[in-house]
Design a protein around this motif. Sequence first.
Motif, PDB file in Angstrom:
ATOM      1  N   GLN A 266       5.865   2.836   4.644  1.00 45.90           N
ATOM      2  CA  GLN A 266       6.222   1.699   5.498  1.00 45.90           C
ATOM      3  C   GLN A 266       5.240   1.583   6.672  1.00 45.90           C
ATOM      4  N   TYR A 267       4.915   2.721   7.277  1.00 47.10           N
ATOM      5  CA  TYR A 267       3.971   2.701   8.398  1.00 47.10           C
ATOM      6  C   TYR A 267       2.583   2.274   7.929  1.00 47.10           C
ATOM      7  N   ALA A 268       2.227   2.655   6.689  1.00 47.15           N
ATOM      8  CA  ALA A 268       0.945   2.214   6.135  1.00 47.15           C
ATOM      9  C   ALA A 268       0.875   0.693   6.086  1.00 47.15           C
ATOM     10  N   HIS A 269       1.970   0.054   5.697  1.00 49.11           N
ATOM     11  CA  HIS A 269       1.999  -1.413   5.659  1.00 49.11           C
ATOM     12  C   HIS A 269       1.897  -1.990   7.070  1.00 49.11           C
TER      13      HIS A 269
ATOM     14  N   ALA B 270      -1.723  -1.658   8.126  1.00 52.32           N
ATOM     15  CA  ALA B 270      -2.544  -2.637   7.410  1.00 52.32           C
ATOM     16  C   ALA B 270      -2.374  -4.030   7.998  1.00 52.32           C
ATOM     17  N   ASP B 271      -1.195  -4.297   8.534  1.00 49.20           N
ATOM     18  CA  ASP B 271      -0.933  -5.591   9.152  1.00 49.20           C
ATOM     19  C   ASP B 271      -1.685  -5.752  10.474  1.00 49.20           C
ATOM     20  N   HIS B 272      -2.022  -4.619  11.106  1.00 52.58           N
ATOM     21  CA  HIS B 272      -2.715  -4.660  12.396  1.00 52.58           C
ATOM     22  C   HIS B 272      -4.232  -4.518  12.262  1.00 52.58           C
TER      23      HIS B 272
ATOM     24  N   PRO C 258      -7.578  -5.700  10.777  1.00 53.45           N
ATOM     25  CA  PRO C 258      -8.154  -6.837  10.050  1.00 53.45           C
ATOM     26  C   PRO C 258      -8.933  -6.387   8.807  1.00 53.45           C
ATOM     27  N   GLY C 259      -8.639  -7.015   7.680  1.00 52.92           N
ATOM     28  CA  GLY C 259      -9.366  -6.733   6.440  1.00 52.92           C
ATOM     29  C   GLY C 259      -9.051  -5.402   5.801  1.00 52.92           C
ATOM     30  N   ALA C 260      -7.981  -4.731   6.244  1.00 53.64           N
ATOM     31  CA  ALA C 260      -7.661  -3.413   5.707  1.00 53.64           C
ATOM     32  C   ALA C 260      -7.362  -3.472   4.217  1.00 53.64           C
ATOM     33  N   ARG C 261      -7.672  -2.359   3.552  1.00 51.01           N
ATOM     34  CA  ARG C 261      -7.433  -2.198   2.118  1.00 51.01           C
ATOM     35  C   ARG C 261      -6.336  -1.150   1.960  1.00 51.01           C
ATOM     36  N   LEU C 262      -5.191  -1.522   1.421  1.00 47.98           N
ATOM     37  CA  LEU C 262      -4.049  -0.628   1.260  1.00 47.98           C
ATOM     38  C   LEU C 262      -4.026  -0.108  -0.174  1.00 47.98           C
ATOM     39  N   VAL C 263      -4.065   1.226  -0.336  1.00 50.53           N
ATOM     40  CA  VAL C 263      -4.132   1.827  -1.672  1.00 50.53           C
ATOM     41  C   VAL C 263      -3.094   2.942  -1.785  1.00 50.53           C
ATOM     42  N   ASP C 264      -2.805   3.347  -3.042  1.00 52.73           N
ATOM     43  CA  ASP C 264      -1.824   4.415  -3.230  1.00 52.73           C
ATOM     44  C   ASP C 264      -2.252   5.462  -4.248  1.00 52.73           C
TER      45      ASP C 264
ATOM     46  N   ILE D  26      -6.396   2.267   3.945  1.00 50.57           N
ATOM     47  CA  ILE D  26      -5.155   2.895   4.407  1.00 50.57           C
ATOM     48  C   ILE D  26      -4.382   3.380   3.190  1.00 50.57           C
ATOM     49  N   PHE D  27      -3.971   4.640   3.231  1.00 53.66           N
ATOM     50  CA  PHE D  27      -3.328   5.286   2.088  1.00 53.66           C
ATOM     51  C   PHE D  27      -1.809   5.276   2.232  1.00 53.66           C
ATOM     52  N   ALA D  28      -1.113   4.740   1.240  1.00 49.31           N
ATOM     53  CA  ALA D  28       0.341   4.855   1.147  1.00 49.31           C
ATOM     54  C   ALA D  28       0.622   6.048   0.223  1.00 49.31           C
ATOM     55  N   PRO D  29       1.089   7.173   0.750  1.00 48.10           N
ATOM     56  CA  PRO D  29       1.033   8.434  -0.006  1.00 48.10           C
ATOM     57  C   PRO D  29       2.181   8.712  -0.974  1.00 48.10           C
ATOM     58  N   TYR D  30       3.245   7.904  -0.958  1.00 46.55           N
ATOM     59  CA  TYR D  30       4.444   8.300  -1.712  1.00 46.55           C
ATOM     60  C   TYR D  30       4.148   8.521  -3.201  1.00 46.55           C
ATOM     61  N   ARG D  31       3.453   7.597  -3.832  1.00 46.73           N
ATOM     62  CA  ARG D  31       3.213   7.692  -5.281  1.00 46.73           C
ATOM     63  C   ARG D  31       2.487   8.991  -5.624  1.00 46.73           C
ATOM     64  N   TRP D  32       1.430   9.310  -4.872  1.00 48.90           N
ATOM     65  CA  TRP D  32       0.668  10.537  -5.149  1.00 48.90           C
ATOM     66  C   TRP D  32       1.486  11.775  -4.806  1.00 48.90           C
ATOM     67  N   MET D  33       2.187  11.739  -3.683  1.00 46.26           N
ATOM     68  CA  MET D  33       2.998  12.885  -3.286  1.00 46.26           C
ATOM     69  C   MET D  33       4.098  13.158  -4.305  1.00 46.26           C
ATOM     70  N   ARG D  34       4.717  12.123  -4.807  1.00 48.00           N
ATOM     71  CA  ARG D  34       5.795  12.300  -5.783  1.00 48.00           C
ATOM     72  C   ARG D  34       5.268  12.943  -7.064  1.00 48.00           C
ATOM     73  N   ALA D  35       4.065  12.554  -7.474  1.00 51.33           N
ATOM     74  CA  ALA D  35       3.490  13.089  -8.712  1.00 51.33           C
ATOM     75  C   ALA D  35       3.004  14.526  -8.545  1.00 51.33           C
ATOM     76  N   SER D  36       2.417  14.831  -7.387  1.00 53.58           N
ATOM     77  CA  SER D  36       1.828  16.164  -7.194  1.00 53.58           C
ATOM     78  C   SER D  36       2.771  17.142  -6.502  1.00 53.58           C
ATOM     79  N   ASP D  37       3.658  16.638  -5.653  1.00 49.59           N
ATOM     80  CA  ASP D  37       4.674  17.430  -4.939  1.00 49.59           C
ATOM     81  C   ASP D  37       4.076  18.716  -4.358  1.00 49.59           C
TER      82      ASP D  37
END
Length: 201
Positions: free
Chosen positions: A78-81, A84-86, A88-94, A109-120
Amino acid sequence: MNGPLVPEPLVLKVGGALSGVPGALDDVAEALVALATRRPVIVIPGGGPFADQVRRTQREVGATEEAAHWMAVLGMDQYAHLLADHVPGARLVDTLDALRATVTGPVTIFAPYRWMRASDPLPHTWDVTSDSVAAVVAGALGARELLLVKVVSGTPETLADAFLPVARPAALSVRCLTTKALRGLAGLAPPPGEAPVRARD
């Protein structure tokens, strides 16, 4: 013939507490954009008010450490989003593959949930916060340095979470800096009302 040298990415974790300081996110965003004109910039988000809400919910409603851990990591997304909103031109990836493709120009900007869930990779406890998440992500990228952008000045020993010394790979240097110091690193003026800072501060 060898191709042109690719600058090493600058890996930063932007603390969630900055969202509670008026104007701080925009001051950080301006610095990130300036830095990204010179080298690739990767941002790992903190948890901030979203993680704080998880703590309150666990205390008031009840939640296991397992559930609270993943809720807090989702708070980082959520904070990553918000970041990214603040920025300019940010690239949001996971994904890490997308992080490794970071180039000079847009801030990634990295949204980590997907990677964290897979690698734990970390224990499910409040001794682990976004500082340790940032350290394992930086380690997975092979980064040599991680910058923790905090509200106040200090060292990882005094400002970071208790698990960071375990989460941090031996080859990874970690240091803390304030918004003022980050802006100095980017060659920008300090936030209004603050004295100038040298880039090495």
